[in-house]
Design a protein around this motif. Structure first.
Motif, PDB file in Angstrom:
ATOM      1  N   ARG A  36       3.713 -10.061  44.355  1.00 31.27           N
ATOM      2  CA  ARG A  36       3.078 -10.173  45.673  1.00 31.27           C
ATOM      3  C   ARG A  36       2.424  -8.857  46.065  1.00 31.27           C
ATOM      4  O   ARG A  36       3.039  -7.791  45.942  1.00 31.27           O
ATOM      5  CB  ARG A  36       4.095 -10.626  46.711  1.00 31.27           C
ATOM      6  CG  ARG A  36       4.552 -12.052  46.463  1.00 31.27           C
ATOM      7  CD  ARG A  36       5.359 -12.614  47.613  1.00 31.27           C
ATOM      8  NE  ARG A  36       5.648 -14.033  47.413  1.00 31.27           N
ATOM      9  CZ  ARG A  36       6.647 -14.503  46.666  1.00 31.27           C
ATOM     10  NH1 ARG A  36       7.462 -13.686  46.069  1.00 31.27           N
ATOM     11  NH2 ARG A  36       6.838 -15.809  46.538  1.00 31.27           N
ATOM     12  N   ARG A  62      11.386 -23.366  32.514  1.00 35.97           N
ATOM     13  CA  ARG A  62      10.224 -22.471  32.622  1.00 35.97           C
ATOM     14  C   ARG A  62      10.644 -21.153  33.259  1.00 35.97           C
ATOM     15  O   ARG A  62      11.363 -21.121  34.256  1.00 35.97           O
ATOM     16  CB  ARG A  62       9.159 -23.160  33.467  1.00 35.97           C
ATOM     17  CG  ARG A  62       8.033 -22.281  33.942  1.00 35.97           C
ATOM     18  CD  ARG A  62       8.260 -21.750  35.348  1.00 35.97           C
ATOM     19  NE  ARG A  62       8.091 -22.752  36.361  1.00 35.97           N
ATOM     20  CZ  ARG A  62       8.376 -22.541  37.643  1.00 35.97           C
ATOM     21  NH1 ARG A  62       8.859 -21.377  38.056  1.00 35.97           N
ATOM     22  NH2 ARG A  62       8.209 -23.500  38.528  1.00 35.97           N
ATOM     23  N   THR A 116       7.830 -26.128  43.904  1.00 40.91           N
ATOM     24  CA  THR A 116       7.991 -26.322  42.464  1.00 40.91           C
ATOM     25  C   THR A 116       7.480 -27.716  42.116  1.00 40.91           C
ATOM     26  O   THR A 116       7.801 -28.682  42.809  1.00 40.91           O
ATOM     27  CB  THR A 116       9.487 -26.252  42.081  1.00 40.91           C
ATOM     28  OG1 THR A 116      10.018 -25.015  42.526  1.00 40.91           O
ATOM     29  CG2 THR A 116       9.684 -26.400  40.584  1.00 40.91           C
ATOM     30  N   HIS A 156       3.285 -24.714  49.299  1.00 43.61           N
ATOM     31  CA  HIS A 156       3.476 -24.919  47.862  1.00 43.61           C
ATOM     32  C   HIS A 156       4.946 -25.240  47.582  1.00 43.61           C
ATOM     33  O   HIS A 156       5.809 -25.021  48.440  1.00 43.61           O
ATOM     34  CB  HIS A 156       3.030 -23.674  47.075  1.00 43.61           C
ATOM     35  CG  HIS A 156       3.810 -22.440  47.410  1.00 43.61           C
ATOM     36  ND1 HIS A 156       3.615 -21.737  48.577  1.00 43.61           N
ATOM     37  CD2 HIS A 156       4.797 -21.790  46.746  1.00 43.61           C
ATOM     38  CE1 HIS A 156       4.441 -20.711  48.617  1.00 43.61           C
ATOM     39  NE2 HIS A 156       5.185 -20.721  47.508  1.00 43.61           N
TER      40      HIS A 156
HETATM   41  O1  LIG Z   1       8.743 -20.983  40.878  1.00 44.92           O
HETATM   42  C1  LIG Z   1       8.566 -21.963  41.567  1.00 44.92           C
HETATM   43  O2  LIG Z   1       8.843 -23.105  41.188  1.00 44.92           O
HETATM   44  C2  LIG Z   1       8.002 -21.841  42.965  1.00 44.92           C
HETATM   45  C3  LIG Z   1       7.604 -20.426  43.238  1.00 44.92           C
HETATM   46  C4  LIG Z   1       7.350 -20.141  44.677  1.00 44.92           C
HETATM   47  O3  LIG Z   1       7.664 -20.889  45.559  1.00 44.92           O
HETATM   48  C5  LIG Z   1       6.718 -18.866  44.990  1.00 44.92           C
HETATM   49  O4  LIG Z   1       6.321 -18.111  44.077  1.00 44.92           O
HETATM   50  O5  LIG Z   1       6.571 -18.578  46.192  1.00 44.92           O
END
Ligand SMILES: O=C(O)CCC(=O)C(=O)O
Length: 269
Positions: free
Chosen positions: A246, A240, A230, A228
């Motif tokens: 977690r 934002r 941003t 993943h």
């Molecule tokens: O906040 C973001 O843009 C990415 C968040 C992220 O990489 C995460 O929560 O692991």
């Protein structure tokens, strides 16, 4: 042929279906799952924490321990907690998800140090967009760790959101830039464990990228091996604030160097 499973659900969806999606896809977006009032309170708390950090940073007085957090768009974990209630606010926030979390994690515990606010600016100035990565890079050997990612402001259209590779990766990948024998830890530069778009295209040629628009109240769950980053487009002109929480099974976190905050043990607690 892979069966298509939708990943965008409302809260009245049967638990068994949500569990099947998490199992099959490794991620799930639940619409309007979290209480808006609590999120609004957290939004103001986050705003204050960032105002303070910005001010200290401008004055050159940001404490050393906070600089690392600040560099990546975070403020320290204690900024997310209320002084009289250092442990339970985020756990209470997650209450609508307890049945799901308890069904997919044995005795779930929230990891204090890895449950953080994050701010993403549109201009990508002092909090650059985070590149493609697996959280496993800095969370390993904890596994599985579920990230409950929730925006404190609407995102994905005018403000930066988050995007995922739609591929349920089962292993921790070796990042191309990771130095030999270097054990990545939280706070290491993202460059060390980033993956390029070319890497994704060549290793996962058929996987699509999902970049959902999200409203306050929505929550995106994904495990620590899902790639993943941003989601930041040049057209986005707003900032934002978000909150990432977690969770891991208590039995898998015996050696975890962080305060662990248990979720109540019964479904109706
Ligand atoms: O906040 C973001 O843009 C990415 C968040 C992220 O990489 C995460 O929560 O692991």
């Amino acid at each position: 042929m892979t069966e298509f499973i939708q990943a965008d659900f409302s809260m009245d969806t049967e638990l068994e279906i949500l569990l099947a999606v998490l199992n099959e896809r490794g991620f799930l977006l639940l619409r309007q799952a979290l209480p808006i009032k609590s999120l609004q309170t957290l939004y103001w708390k986050a705003l204050q924490a960032y105002n303070r950090a910005d001010f200290l940073h401008q004055q050159g007085n940001l404490p050393h321990a906070e600089k690392l957090f600040y560099q990546y768009g975070h403020v320290p974990p204690q900024a997310c907690y209320f002084p009289q209630d250092p442990y339970l606010a985020l756990v209470q926030l997650l209450k609508p998800l307890w049945p799901l979390l308890q069904a997919c994690i044995t005795e779930p515990v929230l990891i204090y140090q890895n449950s953080l606010f994050r701010r993403q600016m549109p201009e990508a100035t002092f909090s650059p967009a985070l590149p493609w990565h697996q959280d496993a890079a800095f969370l390993s050997p904890l596994n599985p760790v579920w990230n409950c990612w929730c925006p404190l402001q609407d995102c994905g259209k005018d403000a930066p959101g988050i995007e995922l590779l739609d591929f349920n990766i089962k292993e921790k990948l070796t990042p191309p830039q990771q130095p030999n024998k270097h054990q990545i830890k939280a706070g290491d530069p993202y460059d060390l464990y980033a993956f390029s778009e070319q890497f994704l295209t060549s290793h996962f040629p058929n996987a699509s990228i999902w970049s959902p628009e999200m409203q306050v109240g929505d929550v995106l769950l994904f495990h620590e091996r899902i790639l993943h980053r941003t989601a930041l487009q040049p057209s986005m002109h707003k900032s934002r604030l978000s909150l990432e929480m977690r969770l891991v099974a208590k039995e898998n976190a015996q050696n975890c160097d962080s305060l662990l905050i248990p979720l109540p043990g019964t479904r109706n607690a």
